[in-house]
Design a protein around this motif. Structure first.
Motif: not given
Length: 106
Positions: A70-84
């Motif tokens: 869960g923590f890794g997936s949420i981190t990945h989604m935050v990074l996707m929102c930040f960059h894309y």
């Protein structure tokens, strides 16, 4: 306190893996897989394994698995929102992950 250290290791490893996966598209750099493995691959694996072992000693292995996923997936989604940029799919994915974690704790 040790749980925060384990989550910080997971956060660092997830950010490095995200940057590795999107390096060519975001920054125009293209490195070979052998270069990545020799430079940062072993550090990332060490961080993943350390976070797993620290948390599995503090809480149960199943809770560790759920928490790290869960923590890794949420981190990945935050990074996707930040960059894309923000996308509704990321928000719904975030809600699904949170609901899965909540159901697993019941």
């Amino acid at each position: 306190m040790i749980i925060y250290y384990a989550l910080a290791l997971k956060l660092f490893a997830t950010i490095v893996v995200f940057c590795k996966a999107n390096l060519k598209e975001l920054y125009g750099l293209d490195y070979s897989p052998l270069f990545w493995w020799l430079t940062v691959g072993w550090i990332v694996e060490y961080c993943f394994l350390q976070s797993w072992w620290i948390l599995s000693k503090a809480i149960s292995p199943w809770a560790t698995y759920i928490l790290l996923l869960g923590f890794g997936s949420i981190t990945h989604m935050v990074l996707m929102c930040f960059h894309y940029g923000f996308n509704v799919k990321y928000f719904f994915g975030f809600l699904l992950i949170l609901s899965g974690v909540a159901v697993s704790k019941v």
